[in-house]
Design an enzyme around this catalytic site. Structure first.
Site, mmCIF file in Angstrom:
data_model
loop_
_atom_site.group_PDB
_atom_site.id
_atom_site.type_symbol
_atom_site.label_atom_id
_atom_site.label_comp_id
_atom_site.label_asym_id
_atom_site.label_seq_id
_atom_site.Cartn_x
_atom_site.Cartn_y
_atom_site.Cartn_z
ATOM 1 N N CYS A 185 -0.523 5.850 10.102
ATOM 2 C CA CYS A 185 0.734 5.203 10.494
ATOM 3 C C CYS A 185 0.479 3.865 11.157
ATOM 4 O O CYS A 185 -0.322 3.759 12.071
ATOM 5 C CB CYS A 185 1.487 6.061 11.513
ATOM 6 S SG CYS A 185 1.912 7.677 10.917
ATOM 7 N N CYS A 190 2.276 -2.069 15.649
ATOM 8 C CA CYS A 190 2.185 -1.849 14.195
ATOM 9 C C CYS A 190 1.574 -3.039 13.471
ATOM 10 O O CYS A 190 2.028 -4.176 13.639
ATOM 11 C CB CYS A 190 3.595 -1.569 13.663
ATOM 12 S SG CYS A 190 3.671 -1.449 11.875
ATOM 13 N N GLU A 195 0.819 -1.211 0.000
ATOM 14 C CA GLU A 195 0.000 0.000 0.000
ATOM 15 C C GLU A 195 0.855 1.263 0.000
ATOM 16 O O GLU A 195 1.972 1.259 0.519
ATOM 17 C CB GLU A 195 -0.923 -0.009 1.233
ATOM 18 C CG GLU A 195 -1.994 -1.080 1.126
ATOM 19 C CD GLU A 195 -2.808 -1.283 2.401
ATOM 20 O OE1 GLU A 195 -4.008 -1.532 2.282
ATOM 21 O OE2 GLU A 195 -2.250 -1.207 3.511
ATOM 22 N N CYS A 223 7.282 -4.558 15.611
ATOM 23 C CA CYS A 223 6.968 -3.573 16.646
ATOM 24 C C CYS A 223 5.538 -3.850 17.117
ATOM 25 O O CYS A 223 4.658 -4.104 16.306
ATOM 26 C CB CYS A 223 7.080 -2.160 16.087
ATOM 27 S SG CYS A 223 8.720 -1.815 15.449
ATOM 28 N N CYS A 229 6.833 -6.844 7.187
ATOM 29 C CA CYS A 229 7.999 -6.337 7.903
ATOM 30 C C CYS A 229 8.408 -7.363 8.948
ATOM 31 O O CYS A 229 7.565 -7.996 9.579
ATOM 32 C CB CYS A 229 7.681 -5.003 8.586
ATOM 33 S SG CYS A 229 9.100 -4.326 9.475
ATOM 34 N N CYS A 246 3.437 8.526 0.856
ATOM 35 C CA CYS A 246 4.105 7.584 1.758
ATOM 36 C C CYS A 246 4.185 6.238 1.039
ATOM 37 O O CYS A 246 3.161 5.670 0.680
ATOM 38 C CB CYS A 246 3.260 7.494 3.034
ATOM 39 S SG CYS A 246 3.846 6.277 4.215
HETATM 40 N N1 SAH Z 1 9.861 0.625 9.410
HETATM 41 C C1 SAH Z 1 10.135 2.011 9.404
HETATM 42 C C2 SAH Z 1 9.325 2.723 8.372
HETATM 43 C C3 SAH Z 1 7.831 2.547 8.548
HETATM 44 S S1 SAH Z 1 7.301 3.970 9.296
HETATM 45 C C4 SAH Z 1 9.923 2.589 10.773
HETATM 46 O O1 SAH Z 1 9.312 1.935 11.597
HETATM 47 O O2 SAH Z 1 10.421 3.666 11.009
HETATM 48 C C5 SAH Z 1 6.024 3.541 10.245
HETATM 49 C C6 SAH Z 1 5.870 4.643 11.276
HETATM 50 O O3 SAH Z 1 4.589 4.487 11.845
HETATM 51 C C7 SAH Z 1 6.889 4.499 12.391
HETATM 52 O O4 SAH Z 1 7.339 5.745 12.813
HETATM 53 C C8 SAH Z 1 6.073 3.844 13.499
HETATM 54 O O5 SAH Z 1 6.600 4.166 14.745
HETATM 55 C C9 SAH Z 1 4.693 4.387 13.228
HETATM 56 N N2 SAH Z 1 3.626 3.493 13.684
HETATM 57 C C10 SAH Z 1 3.589 2.162 13.590
HETATM 58 N N3 SAH Z 1 2.455 1.683 14.127
HETATM 59 C C11 SAH Z 1 1.759 2.751 14.570
HETATM 60 C C12 SAH Z 1 0.496 2.904 15.207
HETATM 61 N N4 SAH Z 1 -0.286 1.861 15.514
HETATM 62 N N5 SAH Z 1 0.085 4.153 15.493
HETATM 63 C C13 SAH Z 1 0.850 5.230 15.193
HETATM 64 N N6 SAH Z 1 2.032 5.139 14.584
HETATM 65 C C14 SAH Z 1 2.504 3.914 14.275
HETATM 66 FE FE1 SF4 Z 2 8.188 -2.658 10.764
HETATM 67 FE FE2 SF4 Z 2 6.039 -1.392 11.628
HETATM 68 FE FE3 SF4 Z 2 8.172 -1.605 13.197
HETATM 69 FE FE4 SF4 Z 2 8.268 0.000 11.044
HETATM 70 S S1 SF4 Z 2 6.942 0.251 12.820
HETATM 71 S S2 SF4 Z 2 9.808 -1.510 11.704
HETATM 72 S S3 SF4 Z 2 6.974 -1.147 9.635
HETATM 73 S S4 SF4 Z 2 6.924 -3.300 12.466
#
Ligand code: SAH
Ligand code: SF4
Length: 343
Positions: free
Chosen positions: A336, A120, A93, A117, A113, A106
């Site tokens: 995000c 996410c 996406e 995290c 991934c 974006c």
């Molecule tokens: N993997 C990289 C690039 C993806 S960015 C990274 O993590 O930096 C994804 C962004 O969305 C990251 O800054 C992460 O902290 C944020 N994110 C992930 N899950 C989220 C959520 N449930 N609510 C708000 N932000 C989130």
């Molecule tokens: Fe992967 Fe989501 Fe963590 Fe970014 S925030 S590294 S996309 S698991």
């Protein structure tokens, strides 16, 4: 076996070598780069300033890939989510975010991934595979095409699905073409790569010739909380990450953006805010506060607006630029951390 090569997988010097292998002049590379990325053509036939014979030679050994959106959804705030199906049926996406004076796209760098995290949804789905350079770039071209020349994408953020630095080579090749004057021609201040902080790749990136903006997903101010939210912190600690940020070469007047997903009762206290001030003190930085986007599979809640505002105020009073990121596109799961390629 000789498979045709996808021209959009070649960075500018690779393309130049490829064109030279036909005995062609250097300026042909410039012409072809412009066709591929400025005009966004789909076939060699459209490259009208190349001879028919050369176009035929090219199409015998190479091709031009494209992506077509499978579905486009629009939220009431104008955010649009584009779903793409790749040749192997994996889905990715991209999200187009209109703001007052810019239009940010974006894009994804991986299907899924591997870093898991805990807040996410992309992390929840696990890692499928790395995107090719062309799959990264074709997201920009496909979205741009839907704008029909009426608007221009002004900013690119590599913040979609995946961890860009875990797909290092293809991502760097794609960024080189985003910045190249004969390709997308984005200014280096309008391309931002976001990473969880893969230290070896960040060291490598620091030595790259190309420059762009850096964002770090920080999300916590102590090792324990960060490891709890982001398992990658057990491998690459907060301490080491901050050390590297301190010496990371930045463009003049540029700062590192630290993303801080705020999670109720986990990392949202005034103590956290004060600690954040302290750990970022000697790094040119600004902070994006992102109240966590909730989802049924995510075991976290967002803090109250009041808590977020207090947190922000502590940072601002301490002299740190802190912006609360209004989560755009949440109703279509485009915000995000909500990208999971579910169609
Ligand atoms: N993997 C990289 C690039 C993806 S960015 C990274 O993590 O930096 C994804 C962004 O969305 C990251 O800054 C992460 O902290 C944020 N994110 C992930 N899950 C989220 C959520 N449930 N609510 C708000 N932000 C989130
Ligand atoms: Fe992967 Fe989501 Fe963590 Fe970014 S925030 S590294 S996309 S698991």
């Amino acid at each position: 076996m000789s498979e045709k090569s996808d021209l959009r997988n070649l960075n500018s010097s690779e393309l130049e070598a490829f064109i030279a292998s036909f005995g062609k002049e250097r300026y042909r590379t410039t012409q072809i780069l412009r066709w591929l990325y400025q005009k966004g053509v789909h076939s060699f036939d459209e490259m009208t300033n190349l001879s028919k014979k050369f176009r035929e030679e090219l199409s015998r050994v190479s091709f031009i890939s494209t992506l077509h959106p499978l579905r486009i959804e629009e939220a009431s705030d104008g955010t649009k989510k584009f779903l793409f199906e790749l040749v192997d049926k994996n889905r990715i996406e991209s999200v187009l975010i209109p703001e007052k004076d810019r239009l940010t796209l974006c894009i994804s760098t991986q299907a899924g991934c591997a870093f898991g995290c805990r807040f996410c949804l992309t992390g929840k789905m696990g890692w499928k595979r790395n995107l090719t350079t062309s799959e990264i770039l074709n997201q920009i071209l496909a979205v741009r095409e839907t704008l029909n020349g009426k608007k221009s994408i002004t900013n690119i953020v590599l913040m979609g699905m995946g961890e860009p630095l875990a797909n290092y080579q293809n991502t760097m090749k794609a960024i080189e073409l985003m910045l190249h004057p004969d390709a997308f021609k984005f200014s280096s201040r309008r391309v931002t790569l976001s990473t969880v902080g893969l230290l070896p790749e960040m060291e490598k990136m620091a030595k790259e010739r190309i420059r762009f903006r850096l964002a770090i997903s920080l999300n916590a101010t102590d090792e324990e909380t960060r490891s709890h939210l982001m398992p990658v912190n057990r491998r690459y600690s907060l301490k080491k990450l901050l050390e590297l940020c301190r010496k990371f070469p930045l463009q003049p007047r540029s700062r590192i953006t630290f993303e801080y997903v705020m999670v109720k009762d986990i990392n949202d206290s005034p103590r956290d805010a004060k600690r954040l001030l302290k750990i970022l003190k000697d790094i040119p930085s600004k902070v994006n506060l992102i109240p966590v986007n909730e989802a049924p599979d995510i075991p976290f809640k967002r803090p109250s607006d009041e808590t977020v505002r207090e947190f922000q105020e502590i940072l601002m009073k301490g002299g740190l630029t802190a912006i609360v990121r209004a989560s755009k596109g949440a109703e279509i799961s485009a915000a995000c951390g909500q990208l999971s390629g579910k169609g």
